[in-house]
Write a protein that holds these residues in place. Sequence first.
Motif, PDB file in Angstrom:
ATOM      1  N   SER A  85      -6.249   7.394   2.495  1.00 10.30           N
ATOM      2  CA  SER A  85      -6.889   6.846   3.693  1.00 10.30           C
ATOM      3  C   SER A  85      -8.405   6.797   3.531  1.00 10.30           C
ATOM      4  O   SER A  85      -9.043   5.807   3.884  1.00 10.30           O
ATOM      5  N   ALA A  86      -8.981   7.868   2.985  1.00 15.40           N
ATOM      6  CA  ALA A  86     -10.435   7.923   2.812  1.00 15.40           C
ATOM      7  C   ALA A  86     -10.904   6.885   1.799  1.00 15.40           C
ATOM      8  O   ALA A  86     -11.890   6.186   2.022  1.00 15.40           O
ATOM      9  N   THR A  87     -10.185   6.768   0.690  1.00 11.02           N
ATOM     10  CA  THR A  87     -10.567   5.817  -0.352  1.00 11.02           C
ATOM     11  C   THR A  87     -10.484   4.382   0.142  1.00 11.02           C
ATOM     12  O   THR A  87     -11.345   3.560  -0.155  1.00 11.02           O
ATOM     13  N   LEU A  88      -9.444   4.086   0.911  1.00 11.11           N
ATOM     14  CA  LEU A  88      -9.209   2.717   1.373  1.00 11.11           C
ATOM     15  C   LEU A  88      -9.813   2.438   2.741  1.00 11.11           C
ATOM     16  O   LEU A  88      -9.678   1.338   3.264  1.00 11.11           O
ATOM     17  N   MET A  89     -10.462   3.452   3.323  1.00  9.98           N
ATOM     18  CA  MET A  89     -11.078   3.326   4.643  1.00  9.98           C
ATOM     19  C   MET A  89     -10.077   2.816   5.680  1.00  9.98           C
ATOM     20  O   MET A  89     -10.328   1.872   6.404  1.00  9.98           O
ATOM     21  N   LEU A  90      -8.924   3.455   5.717  1.00 10.74           N
ATOM     22  CA  LEU A  90      -7.864   3.130   6.667  1.00 10.74           C
ATOM     23  C   LEU A  90      -7.635   4.300   7.607  1.00 10.74           C
ATOM     24  O   LEU A  90      -7.828   5.453   7.221  1.00 10.74           O
TER      25      LEU A  90
END
Length: 174
Positions: A85-90
């Motif tokens: 989630s953090a990496t993909l900004m989701l």
Amino acid sequence: MSTSKAARTPTDPVDAIIDQWAVVRPDLDTAAMEVFGRVFRLSRAMGDRMEKTYARLGISRGEFDVLATLRRSGEPYALSPRQLSATLMLTTGGMTGRLDKLERAGLLRRSPDPHDRRALQVTLTNKGLTLVDEAVGAGLAVQTEALSSLDEEQAGQLADLLRQLLAGTGQASH
């Protein structure tokens, strides 16, 4: 920065827009619009091409992003949902939907994290690894073809300029 706006034949839709602004608002400096108008159009065009490329493989761009993030993490191709989630900004909700679909397709699996029994770990399956490797190759072929109007030096200069521009927006570290 750009060619003279007077007596110029528009060569793309952005030129036409710039010329229209020059007529109705000659006081505007539209240099930024020339750059970002093209960046936005390029992003949309390439996003559509990438979506079609991945759709032929049965996944969306967003699903590719999840698989590719796991692949890039290296063996054992596993991350927590929070890391994804953090990496993909989701949001976690958005991530859960993607993970559910990819798990149903047999492209990844969720299991208890061996280091923290309260947490989950998301891992690429062999099927997911094969698919993401095919998808990244197909996507790079589309992107390489799009760059074919530039020579290697121009492509490198463009990458350097875009890196510098991105850094100026404060987004380079995200």
